[in-house]
Design a protein around this motif. Structure first.
Motif: not given
Length: 173
Positions: A90-108
């Motif tokens: 997922l980190k290779k997807i630019p929008v995921f890499q730049k979005s803290l919200i998407l990263q937090v959602i993945f952490a959840v």
């Protein structure tokens, strides 16, 4: 590979592993409330999946020596390896890499994914007859894990970003 590089690599891995071990011990009295998953994710984000899996494996083995070691330790390492591989993808997807919200959602989501994967391993290893009954019994623990992952991600993200910006994760100095 020169000796200086190896020394820096081992030092970095040892320091982050130590932080994970301390984090797991600090919250041991609350089930599924610990910063391990978040530290693994953030470390993987800035240092790659190989190093993330190494830190995860070391942290789990060391803490299992205190909390009890068994086949579940191998299951935990494999579950985290799967989660970290998905995160790296997922980190290779630019929008995921730049979005803290998407990263937090993945952490959840990772909190639930961890429980799901562990339940699959347990189902086969212990010869259970009904996977879904077993899995659903642990969903409340997975929910705690998921919420705590989100909270710790928000708290630790600025710390890891700062360390990365200051090149504390850079080994080639």
């Amino acid at each position: 590979m020169n000796q200086r590089y190896v020394t820096r690599e081992l030092t970095l891995l040892a320091m982050v592993t130590a932080a994970c071990v301390v984090g797991r011990f600090a919250f041991q009295f609350i089930p599924n409330f610990q910063p391990l998953t978040t530290i693994f994710l953030l470390f993987t984000f800035y240092n790659g999946v190989k190093r993330g899996i190494i830190v995860a494996a070391l942290s789990l083995v060391i803490t299992s020596l205190y909390f009890g070691i068994g086949i579940w330790t191998v299951e935990q390492i494999l579950a985290y390896a799967i989660i970290l591989l998905v995160f790296q993808f997922l980190k290779k997807i630019p929008v995921f890499q730049k979005s803290l919200i998407l990263q937090v959602i993945f952490a959840v989501v990772a909190g639930f994914l961890y429980g799901f994967i562990m339940s699959i391993f347990d189902y086969f290893i212990y010869g259970m007859t009904n996977y879904w009954v077993y899995y659903l019994q642990g969903v409340s623990f997975d929910a705690v894990h998921a919420v705590v992952n989100g909270i710790f991600y928000v708290i630790l993200y600025p710390v890891f970003r700062y360390l990365n910006q200051r090149n504390y994760f850079s080994i080639e100095k």
